[in-house]
Write a protein that holds these residues in place. Structure first.
Motif, PDB file in Angstrom:
ATOM      1  N   MET A 177       0.880  -1.157  -0.099  1.00  0.00           N
ATOM      2  CA  MET A 177      -0.120  -0.164  -0.110  1.00  0.00           C
ATOM      3  C   MET A 177       0.919   1.286   0.000  1.00  0.00           C
ATOM      4  O   MET A 177       1.954   1.121   0.897  1.00  0.00           O
ATOM      5  N   SER A 178       0.738   2.180  -0.781  1.00  0.00           N
ATOM      6  CA  SER A 178       1.238   3.409  -0.946  1.00  0.00           C
ATOM      7  C   SER A 178       0.604   4.586  -0.660  1.00  0.00           C
ATOM      8  O   SER A 178      -0.543   4.799  -0.866  1.00  0.00           O
ATOM      9  N   THR A 179       1.455   5.413  -0.095  1.00  0.00           N
ATOM     10  CA  THR A 179       0.841   7.079  -0.011  1.00  0.00           C
ATOM     11  C   THR A 179       1.038   7.894  -0.777  1.00  0.00           C
ATOM     12  O   THR A 179       2.330   8.139  -1.121  1.00  0.00           O
ATOM     13  N   GLU A 180       0.323   8.909  -1.551  1.00  0.00           N
ATOM     14  CA  GLU A 180       0.933   9.847  -2.379  1.00  0.00           C
ATOM     15  C   GLU A 180       1.274  10.982  -1.626  1.00  0.00           C
ATOM     16  O   GLU A 180       0.669  11.133  -0.536  1.00  0.00           O
ATOM     17  N   VAL A 181       2.616  11.800  -2.286  1.00  0.00           N
ATOM     18  CA  VAL A 181       2.865  12.900  -1.572  1.00  0.00           C
ATOM     19  C   VAL A 181       2.425  13.953  -2.463  1.00  0.00           C
ATOM     20  O   VAL A 181       2.911  13.883  -3.827  1.00  0.00           O
ATOM     21  N   ARG A 182       1.472  15.080  -2.111  1.00  0.00           N
ATOM     22  CA  ARG A 182       0.981  16.045  -3.365  1.00  0.00           C
ATOM     23  C   ARG A 182       1.493  17.438  -2.806  1.00  0.00           C
ATOM     24  O   ARG A 182       1.894  17.598  -1.747  1.00  0.00           O
ATOM     25  N   ALA A 188      -0.314  18.567  -7.086  1.00  0.00           N
ATOM     26  CA  ALA A 188       0.498  17.900  -8.186  1.00  0.00           C
ATOM     27  C   ALA A 188       1.085  16.446  -7.473  1.00  0.00           C
ATOM     28  O   ALA A 188       1.344  16.922  -6.292  1.00  0.00           O
ATOM     29  N   LEU A 189       1.128  15.655  -8.129  1.00  0.00           N
ATOM     30  CA  LEU A 189       1.581  14.215  -7.355  1.00  0.00           C
ATOM     31  C   LEU A 189       3.173  14.526  -7.340  1.00  0.00           C
ATOM     32  O   LEU A 189       3.942  14.746  -8.419  1.00  0.00           O
ATOM     33  N   LEU A 190       3.877  14.395  -6.241  1.00  0.00           N
ATOM     34  CA  LEU A 190       5.326  15.028  -6.177  1.00  0.00           C
ATOM     35  C   LEU A 190       5.941  13.569  -5.929  1.00  0.00           C
ATOM     36  O   LEU A 190       7.058  13.271  -6.571  1.00  0.00           O
ATOM     37  N   ALA A 191       5.656  12.454  -5.256  1.00  0.00           N
ATOM     38  CA  ALA A 191       6.070  11.187  -4.716  1.00  0.00           C
ATOM     39  C   ALA A 191       5.370  10.380  -4.322  1.00  0.00           C
ATOM     40  O   ALA A 191       3.989  10.649  -3.997  1.00  0.00           O
ATOM     41  N   ASN A 192       5.712   9.124  -4.265  1.00  0.00           N
ATOM     42  CA  ASN A 192       4.785   8.089  -3.455  1.00  0.00           C
ATOM     43  C   ASN A 192       5.755   7.393  -2.324  1.00  0.00           C
ATOM     44  O   ASN A 192       6.864   7.202  -2.457  1.00  0.00           O
ATOM     45  N   ILE A 193       5.054   7.154  -1.283  1.00  0.00           N
ATOM     46  CA  ILE A 193       5.875   6.404  -0.132  1.00  0.00           C
ATOM     47  C   ILE A 193       5.170   5.041  -0.097  1.00  0.00           C
ATOM     48  O   ILE A 193       3.932   4.885   0.128  1.00  0.00           O
ATOM     49  N   ALA A 194       5.982   4.244   0.180  1.00  0.00           N
ATOM     50  CA  ALA A 194       5.532   2.971   0.514  1.00  0.00           C
ATOM     51  C   ALA A 194       5.388   2.680   2.004  1.00  0.00           C
ATOM     52  O   ALA A 194       6.609   2.962   2.611  1.00  0.00           O
TER      53      ALA A 194
END
Length: 523
Positions: free
Chosen positions: A1-6, A71-77
């Motif tokens: 499961m990942s979390t979006e960094v916006r 905007a989407l900056l990164a994804n965190i697992a």
């Protein structure tokens, strides 16, 4: 499961930003609220915290990229999940990790050891980190610890209070347990991603005689040697320095670790005399008989900021003050007649500030340049009124902002002033509570001031000073009568407001207060 960094909200009228610096790279472990990257807008620098703990799996917007709000900056697992291209190799179980068999084996082994020892101690360690401090705020000072090592704490109970150059920030306990270690003592300056303390959740405090060698020898990253040129300056700052023939050594950086921002370069260009300005002469030693009766106290960050901003206002704006006086007879009579009915219906007292706020909003519509600001070679006119109300607190003067007062009723204004004033005195104001003001009212009369010249609150172009109501003999219709009079002072930026506009504004305020019916008739 990942979390979006916006991309977070960037502020009024700001729709995009540039990714300036990533503090983490894919594969790095991050804690919740730890700073991931820094965005640069044309106004401020915005730090982006991690929305969840885990591993930085993917960076979508690289340094230099222009991004919009949300905007989407990164994804965190999240913890227990691997991100793309960071999958745990087969055999990288806890047994493998404890043998340091993978790239992150040492870290994982440390986590396993911590968890295992936590079980024997009756709990696991939880780091207490600096919370989000707000836009453009990169550091704080630890003001007060409410708990000491060994104390039991409940989740969300206040552990300590941090002081920034704007507001005080309370730090709650992230979990219930025992405060086992204080990393940042009172008076320590910490950055936005620093560790403050360690909790042992669900168990007793660990023995103080066996501190972790790594913990005890892991201070915050060293910044010795002044501005370390390994620190990457903001792209826009580098471009502007190249255009103006400046080097990094010519500019004092205000970013993380001395990083030069675009605003720093502009300040250096606007204030070239600052570099050669003579330092204040050292204080002569006090006579021996006086030395033991003196007390030296370090200025709080708030007081330092107040001093700096007031001096900047004097250095930058072409500040001028015009005066008038107002007969408060009609306002006082109206207030006396309706105050009990007003309080009974609206649940708040009817004060003078709502009259002045409404009168100023009325005058600002007629003289819009007093409600404007200068941005480079442009003038920005505000078609709304966000009123700053200067408020004295035990730690210094703050200016909470009440938004859209031009559309509010007397009752709504009084309620907002009472609520913001209480939060200011309790040190509960947030950064958002003090941003975006277009005009300010300062009431020195509550302290007995008869007349003063208020200083502008940049980038605003006007501030109204209220003063003490004092009975004075006045000539009315050829007769000398006693009237409750108040001196008014309008300080304004003469670069944008002409004398005619300033005087007209003050006369309109005077007229509205001497005949409050004008406010109802929009006259």
């Amino acid at each position: 499961m990942s979390t979006e960094v916006r991309v977070p909200t960037l502020g009024e009228s700001v729709t995009e930003a540039t990714v300036a610096t990533w503090f983490k790279k894919p594969g790095d472990t991050v804690a919740q609220d730890e700073m991931l990257c820094e965005l640069e807008t044309d106004k401020v620098t915005v730090e982006v915290p991690a929305p969840a703990a885990g591993t930085l799996a993917e960076i979508v917007a690289e340094e230099g990229a222009t991004v919009g709000v949300d905007a989407l900056l990164a994804n965190i697992a999240e913890e227990g999940n691997a991100g793309p291209e960071e999958m745990t190799p087969k055999g990288s179980s806890r047994e493998t990790a404890s043998g340091a068999g993978t790239e992150r084996g040492g870290e994982v082994a440390e986590e396993v050891a911590s968890e295992n020892s936590g079980g024997s101690e009756g709990g696991e360690s939880v780091d207490v980190m600096v919370p989000s401090l707000g836009e453009s705020v990169s550091e704080a000072t630890v003001a007060t610890w409410f708990k000491k090592v060994g104390d039991s704490v409940n989740q969300d109970e206040m552990l300590c209070e941090l002081e920034t150059d704007k507001v005080s920030v309370e730090v709650p306990a992230p979990a219930s347990g025992v405060l086992s270690e204080i990393v940042a003592e009172e008076g320590t300056t910490v950055d936005a991603s620093a560790k403050l303390a360690v909790l042992t959740s669900g168990g007793a405090a660990p023995a103080k005689s066996a501190p972790s060698e790594e913990t005890s020898s892991a201070p915050a990253p060293s910044s010795e040697g002044g501005k370390d040129r390994d620190v990457e300056d903001a792209p826009s700052a580098k471009k502007l320095m190249a255009e103006k023939g400046l080097s990094s050594s010519d500019v004092k950086g205000s970013g993380r670790d001395g990083r030069v921002m675009k605003e720093d370069v502009l300040n250096a260009l606007n204030k070239p005399a600052e570099k050669t300005e003579a330092k204040q002469a050292p204080r002569a030693p006090a006579p021996a008989e006086d030395a033991d009766r003196e007390e030296r106290v370090k200025m709080t960050r708030l007081r330092q900021t107040i001093a700096r901003r007031l001096k900047e206002a004097q250095n930058t704006a072409a500040m001028l003050t015009t005066y008038n006086e107002v007969d408060m007879t009609e306002v006082m009579a109206l207030r006396s007649e309706y105050k009990e009915l007003f309080e009974k219906k609206h649940g708040v007292r009817l004060g003078f500030m709502s009259f002045f706020t409404k009168a100023c909003g009325h005058a600002l519509k007629e003289v819009p340049e007093v409600n404007a600001e200068i941005d480079g070679t442009d003038v920005i006119y505000k078609n709304f009124v966000h009123m700053g109300i200067a408020t004295g607190t035990p730690t210094g003067l703050v200016v909470p902002v009440i938004r859209n007062t031009d559309t509010m009723s007397f009752a709504e204004i009084e309620k907002a002033i009472a609520e913001k004033g209480k939060r200011a005195r309790d040190g509960k104001l947030s950064m958002a509570d003090m941003q975006g003001g277009t005009f300010t009212i300062s009431n020195g009369g509550v302290y007995g001031s008869l007349m003063s010249s208020p200083i502008l609150n940049p980038p605003q172009s006007g501030i109204l000073g209220m003063h003490k109501i004092q009975e004075r003999p006045m000539v009315v219709n050829g007769e000398i009568v006693i009237r409750p009079m108040m001196y008014l002072a309008l300080s304004y930026d003469h670069r944008i407001v002409d004398g005619k506009g300033a005087v007209t504004f003050l006369v309109r305020v005077k007229e509205a207060l001497e005949d409050p019916r004008r406010l109802l008739m929009d006259l």
